[in-house]
Write an enzyme that holds these catalytic residues in place. Structure first.
Site, short mmCIF file in Angstrom:
data_model
loop_
_atom_site.label_atom_id
_atom_site.label_comp_id
_atom_site.label_asym_id
_atom_site.label_seq_id
_atom_site.Cartn_x
_atom_site.Cartn_y
_atom_site.Cartn_z
N GLY A 173 12.90 17.21 -68.40
CA GLY A 173 11.99 18.30 -68.09
C GLY A 173 11.47 19.01 -69.32
O GLY A 173 12.24 19.57 -70.08
N SER A 174 10.17 19.01 -69.52
CA SER A 174 9.64 19.56 -70.75
C SER A 174 8.11 19.59 -70.69
O SER A 174 7.52 19.41 -69.64
CB SER A 174 10.11 18.74 -71.95
N LYS A 175 7.49 19.77 -71.85
CA LYS A 175 6.04 19.89 -71.91
C LYS A 175 5.55 19.30 -73.22
O LYS A 175 6.26 19.33 -74.24
CB LYS A 175 5.65 21.37 -71.82
#
Length: 209
Positions: A173-175
Site C-alpha cells: 500500500g503506497s503511492k
C-alpha cells in the site's frame, strides 16, 4: 506468473515454514500455506506492453489517480504532478514512464500518513528518481503509506532506463507521484484506474500546443 525478485526471500522462508510446520501441526502448516499464497499473489509481476505511440508517457504504478496538479520541484521546475495510489490489492512493481538517463536519486525519511492523503507527497517517507528525457527533466517519487514498510529503487545514477522498464517497488500500500515536464500534457483525471507500463498519463505536446 512472474514473481518480483524482492519477494523471493519472504516466499522462500514461508515455503520452508509451511513444510516444517506440517511435522508440528497440519493446522499450523495450513496457516503458513495461506500466508504463502498471499505472498505469491502480492509479489506478482505481470508482463506489460507500452502503447505503440512513442509520444505517450506511461503510468509508473498500478492503481487509481488521486491527484493532478501543477506544481514546482527543484529538479523539474514547473511540472504537472500526477499521483497514483496503490491499494494493497494492486500490483506494486513500479515502471519507468519514459526513456531517459537517471541523474538524480534522493531518499527522504518522513512520516507514515495515509498515502492517498494530501500531506503524503510532502511529508511521508519517499524516494525520488529524476531523469533527463528528450522532453525535459522528469521525476518519479515512490511514497510510503500507512502500511508500506519498504521502498525499493533498483536504478543507479547514470543508468539509461526505457519506457515501461521495471525499476523498483513499494511493499504493501503506497503511492507514486510522476512529475511531467511542461512539454508533456497530462491525459488522465482524478479517479481514473491505471496500469503501470501500459496506461498513458501524458503525451508530448505538438508544436501547435
Amino acid at each position: 506468473m512472474r514473481i518480483a525478485r524482492e519477494g523471493l526471500p519472504a516466499i522462500g522462508g514461508m515455503l520452508f515454514m509451511s513444510l516444517g510446520g506440517w511435522f508440528v501441526s497440519p493446522a499450523l502448516s495450513a496457516v503458513f500455506l495461506a500466508v504463502l499464497c498471499f505472498l505469491l499473489w502480492f509479489y506478482r509481476d505481470p508482463e506489460r506492453r507500452p502503447p505503440e505511440n512513442p509520444a505517450l508517457w506511461v503510468s509508473p504504478a498500478d492503481g487509481r489517480v488521486v491527484e493532478v496538479e501543477v506544481t514546482e520541484h527543484p529538479f523539474t521546475g514547473r511540472a504537472t504532478r500526477v499521483g497514483v495510489f496503490m491499494s494493497p490489492l494492486d500490483v506494486h512493481v513500479n515502471r519507468v514512464p519514459w526513456d531517459g538517463e537517471v541523474t538524480y536519486l534522493q531518499y527522504m525519511p518522513g512520516k507514515k500518513w495515509v498515502a492517498y492523503g494530501p500531506k503524503a507527497s510532502a511529508e511521508n517517507e519517499r524516494f525520488c528518481l529524476g531523469m533527463e528525457t528528450a522532453a525535459g527533466p522528469a521525476l518519479v517519487v515512490q511514497i510510503a503509506g500507512l502500511l508500506a514498510r519498504r521502498i525499493v529503487c533498483r536504478a543507479r545514477r547514470g543508468q539509461h532506463l526505457t519506457r515501461g522498464e521495471r525499476y523498483g517497488m513499494i511493499q504493501f500500500g503506497s503511492k507514486v507521484d510522476l512529475y511531467l515536464p511542461s512539454a508533456v500534457r497530462c491525459v488522465v483525471s482524478v479517479g481514473q484506474k491505471v496500469k503501470a507500463g501500459e496506461t498513458a498519463l501524458g503525451v508530448v505536446r505538438n508544436e501547435k500546443e
